[in-house]
Motif scaffolding. Structure first.
Motif, PDB file in Angstrom:
ATOM      1  N   ARG A  70       0.805  -1.218   0.000  1.00  0.00           N
ATOM      2  CA  ARG A  70       0.000   0.000   0.000  1.00  0.00           C
ATOM      3  C   ARG A  70       0.840   1.270   0.000  1.00  0.00           C
ATOM      4  N   TRP A  71       1.885   1.317   0.803  1.00  0.00           N
ATOM      5  CA  TRP A  71       2.742   2.505   0.833  1.00  0.00           C
ATOM      6  C   TRP A  71       3.794   2.390  -0.260  1.00  0.00           C
ATOM      7  N   ALA A  72       3.977   3.450  -1.049  1.00  0.00           N
ATOM      8  CA  ALA A  72       4.991   3.446  -2.114  1.00  0.00           C
ATOM      9  C   ALA A  72       6.360   3.748  -1.506  1.00  0.00           C
ATOM     10  N   LEU A  73       6.827   2.843  -0.660  1.00  0.00           N
ATOM     11  CA  LEU A  73       8.095   3.011   0.042  1.00  0.00           C
ATOM     12  C   LEU A  73       8.948   1.765  -0.167  1.00  0.00           C
ATOM     13  N   ASP A  74      10.240   1.950  -0.051  1.00  0.00           N
ATOM     14  CA  ASP A  74      11.161   0.815  -0.126  1.00  0.00           C
ATOM     15  C   ASP A  74      11.055   0.046   1.194  1.00  0.00           C
ATOM     16  N   PRO A  75      10.506  -1.171   1.182  1.00  0.00           N
ATOM     17  CA  PRO A  75      10.332  -1.926   2.435  1.00  0.00           C
ATOM     18  C   PRO A  75      11.624  -2.097   3.217  1.00  0.00           C
ATOM     19  N   LEU A  76      12.746  -2.322   2.518  1.00  0.00           N
ATOM     20  CA  LEU A  76      14.016  -2.529   3.208  1.00  0.00           C
ATOM     21  C   LEU A  76      14.470  -1.240   3.894  1.00  0.00           C
TER      22      LEU A  76
ATOM     23  N   THR B  60      12.013 -11.446  17.252  1.00  0.00           N
ATOM     24  CA  THR B  60      10.914 -11.802  16.345  1.00  0.00           C
ATOM     25  C   THR B  60      11.023 -11.020  15.042  1.00  0.00           C
ATOM     26  N   GLY B  61      11.338  -9.720  15.137  1.00  0.00           N
ATOM     27  CA  GLY B  61      11.473  -8.915  13.936  1.00  0.00           C
ATOM     28  C   GLY B  61      12.603  -9.383  13.044  1.00  0.00           C
ATOM     29  N   ILE B  62      13.738  -9.725  13.650  1.00  0.00           N
ATOM     30  CA  ILE B  62      14.884 -10.206  12.869  1.00  0.00           C
ATOM     31  C   ILE B  62      14.545 -11.519  12.167  1.00  0.00           C
ATOM     32  N   VAL B  63      13.902 -12.425  12.901  1.00  0.00           N
ATOM     33  CA  VAL B  63      13.565 -13.732  12.324  1.00  0.00           C
ATOM     34  C   VAL B  63      12.542 -13.575  11.205  1.00  0.00           C
ATOM     35  N   GLN B  64      11.523 -12.742  11.418  1.00  0.00           N
ATOM     36  CA  GLN B  64      10.493 -12.608  10.382  1.00  0.00           C
ATOM     37  C   GLN B  64      11.075 -11.949   9.131  1.00  0.00           C
ATOM     38  N   HIS B  65      12.011 -11.018   9.305  1.00  0.00           N
ATOM     39  CA  HIS B  65      12.650 -10.393   8.145  1.00  0.00           C
ATOM     40  C   HIS B  65      13.507 -11.409   7.389  1.00  0.00           C
ATOM     41  N   ALA B  66      14.203 -12.276   8.131  1.00  0.00           N
ATOM     42  CA  ALA B  66      15.094 -13.259   7.507  1.00  0.00           C
ATOM     43  C   ALA B  66      14.335 -14.402   6.850  1.00  0.00           C
ATOM     44  N   THR B  67      13.089 -14.624   7.263  1.00  0.00           N
ATOM     45  CA  THR B  67      12.316 -15.768   6.741  1.00  0.00           C
ATOM     46  C   THR B  67      11.200 -15.354   5.788  1.00  0.00           C
ATOM     47  N   GLY B  68      11.236 -14.113   5.306  1.00  0.00           N
ATOM     48  CA  GLY B  68      10.256 -13.704   4.308  1.00  0.00           C
ATOM     49  C   GLY B  68       8.915 -13.274   4.860  1.00  0.00           C
ATOM     50  N   LEU B  69       8.876 -12.783   6.069  1.00  0.00           N
ATOM     51  CA  LEU B  69       7.657 -12.230   6.699  1.00  0.00           C
ATOM     52  C   LEU B  69       6.492 -13.218   6.760  1.00  0.00           C
ATOM     53  N   PRO B  70       6.679 -14.383   7.376  1.00  0.00           N
ATOM     54  CA  PRO B  70       5.542 -15.301   7.539  1.00  0.00           C
ATOM     55  C   PRO B  70       4.467 -14.664   8.405  1.00  0.00           C
ATOM     56  N   GLY B  71       3.205 -14.921   8.041  1.00  0.00           N
ATOM     57  CA  GLY B  71       2.083 -14.277   8.715  1.00  0.00           C
ATOM     58  C   GLY B  71       2.052 -14.502  10.208  1.00  0.00           C
ATOM     59  N   ALA B  72       2.375 -15.705  10.654  1.00  0.00           N
ATOM     60  CA  ALA B  72       2.304 -16.016  12.087  1.00  0.00           C
ATOM     61  C   ALA B  72       3.267 -15.135  12.880  1.00  0.00           C
ATOM     62  N   LEU B  73       4.462 -14.899  12.336  1.00  0.00           N
ATOM     63  CA  LEU B  73       5.434 -14.064  13.033  1.00  0.00           C
ATOM     64  C   LEU B  73       5.025 -12.591  13.010  1.00  0.00           C
ATOM     65  N   VAL B  74       4.363 -12.162  11.949  1.00  0.00           N
ATOM     66  CA  VAL B  74       3.871 -10.781  11.895  1.00  0.00           C
ATOM     67  C   VAL B  74       2.844 -10.550  12.997  1.00  0.00           C
ATOM     68  N   ILE B  75       1.938 -11.515  13.169  1.00  0.00           N
ATOM     69  CA  ILE B  75       0.925 -11.405  14.228  1.00  0.00           C
ATOM     70  C   ILE B  75       1.587 -11.414  15.599  1.00  0.00           C
ATOM     71  N   LEU B  76       2.572 -12.301  15.786  1.00  0.00           N
ATOM     72  CA  LEU B  76       3.293 -12.357  17.057  1.00  0.00           C
ATOM     73  C   LEU B  76       3.985 -11.028  17.340  1.00  0.00           C
ATOM     74  N   HIS B  77       4.569 -10.435  16.306  1.00  0.00           N
ATOM     75  CA  HIS B  77       5.250  -9.150  16.464  1.00  0.00           C
ATOM     76  C   HIS B  77       4.262  -8.062  16.899  1.00  0.00           C
ATOM     77  N   MET B  78       3.060  -8.072  16.333  1.00  0.00           N
ATOM     78  CA  MET B  78       2.029  -7.102  16.710  1.00  0.00           C
ATOM     79  C   MET B  78       1.593  -7.315  18.158  1.00  0.00           C
ATOM     80  N   LEU B  79       1.490  -8.586  18.570  1.00  0.00           N
ATOM     81  CA  LEU B  79       1.130  -8.894  19.947  1.00  0.00           C
ATOM     82  C   LEU B  79       2.194  -8.371  20.911  1.00  0.00           C
ATOM     83  N   ILE B  80       3.455  -8.606  20.581  1.00  0.00           N
ATOM     84  CA  ILE B  80       4.541  -8.124  21.436  1.00  0.00           C
ATOM     85  C   ILE B  80       4.547  -6.600  21.479  1.00  0.00           C
ATOM     86  N   ALA B  81       4.251  -5.951  20.343  1.00  0.00           N
ATOM     87  CA  ALA B  81       4.186  -4.487  20.319  1.00  0.00           C
ATOM     88  C   ALA B  81       3.133  -3.977  21.293  1.00  0.00           C
TER      89      ALA B  81
END
Length: 339
Positions: A226-232, A286-307
């Motif tokens: 959605r955002w026209a930004l460089d994700p990296l 969690t953020g490092i792992v999800q970035h290294a593994t291609g942003l799996p949905g389960a880790l994204v949700i976990l990251h939001m929970l931790i936030a």
């Protein structure tokens, strides 16, 4: 500025034949009110998790309109092309309704049952915030759908949820604290660093939401980015905010732990600080792992929970650096807690 006095003053008595005694939690809030306040916080965090599920499954437009799910239908319509997206989005909306009921029950209990009924009006006003926030979230959610998940509105949806987690956490601390004049437990330098920490927490969570909106989990399968930004690039900016937050947190934790020797009332703040350290490390890993593994949905949700937990723990830390000294215990409150 001192807190406003209760509308109906409650007689007080001294306990133990001596000076004022610090009241226990049951002297200040009924068990039912307390647990409804806890349920409110749990639901505020839960709605962030279900919102994350909506995002990672691309179900943000599972219901095509608002407040109905489909034109003329409040619930998803069963037909051969009905997908799971509609049920995930409708489930998230349903939890919003449950949260609204919990928030309304909390207001009624704080306002109408003792001992909170006789406590300051400022506490009563604070109890209204979750209910107002839920109503605001319903409107923002509707606008989000009507604007086809515009990333700015989606982000606002998340920010309000995190703000409600903070308010709900503070409400729990305040319900369990006397209504006397607050006393700051930190020296000006540490207090200033704590303010910086809170500001960095806000920056960190805002950037985290932007990272999600610039990645493949924006909430809609048809337009995932959605955002026209460089994700990296935006991920690196978010990471630097996390590093800054962690560095300030380590210093604050050290200073608070050291000061506790001279100020025993800082015990809760020390616990809150170390809890926040653990959550911050968990979120970073969690953020490092999800970035290294291609942003799996389960880790994204976990990251939001931790936030959400990080926001709550930051609020708990802030609130725990202020002490409200012991005061006489209301007779009515003592009678209610002993029964």
């Amino acid at each position: 500025m001192s807190a406003a006095p209760p509308t109906d003053p409650v007689p007080t008595r001294r306990l133990g034949g001596g000076g004022p005694v610090r009241p226990g939690r049951r002297d200040l809030v009924s068990p039912l009110t307390w647990w409804v306040a806890v349920a409110n916080l749990v639901c505020q965090i839960g709605i962030i998790v279900t919102g994350g599920l909506v995002r990672v499954t691309g179900s943000g437009l599972g219901c095509s309109t608002w407040p109905m799910c489909e034109p003329g239908e409040f619930t998803p319509v069963f037909h051969e092309e009905t997908s799971y997206h509609a049920f995930i989005e409708f489930g998230n909306r349903t939890l919003t309704g449950v949260l609204g009921i919990v928030a309304l029950a909390l207001v009624i209990l704080v306002w109408r049952t003792e001992p909170t009924r006789s406590r300051p009006r400022r506490l009563h006003a604070l109890a209204l915030v979750p209910l107002i926030g839920v109503a605001l979230q319903a409107v923002i959610g509707g606008i989000t759908v009507l604007l086809d998940l515009h990333p700015a509105v989606v982000g606002l949806h998340m920010y309000v949820s995190l703000g409600l987690v903070a308010f709900s956490t503070y409400l729990l601390v305040r319900l369990a604290s006397p209504d006397t004049e607050p006393r700051r437990l930190l020296d000006p330098r540490t207090r200033g660093l704590l303010k910086v920490l809170v500001a960095l927490a806000a920056v960190m969570t805002v950037l985290g939401t932007v990272v999600t909106g610039a990645g493949p989990h924006s909430g809609d399968d048809t337009h995932p980015y959605r955002w026209a930004l460089d994700p990296l690039a935006i991920t690196r900016v978010h990471a630097w905010a996390v590093y800054a937050f962690t560095a300030v947190l380590v210093v604050v934790t050290f200073l608070i732990t050291r000061r506790r020797r001279a100020e025993p009332a800082l015990g809760r703040a020390v616990t809150a600080a170390w809890t926040l350290v653990a959550l911050t490390v968990a979120g970073a890993v969690t953020g490092i792992v999800q970035h290294a593994t291609g942003l799996p949905g389960a880790l994204v949700i976990l990251h939001m929970l931790i936030a959400a937990f990080v926001v709550g723990a930051t609020t708990w830390l802030w609130a725990s650096t202020v002490d409200r000294p012991a005061a006489d215990v209301p007779v009515a409150a003592r009678a209610g807690s002993s029964g």
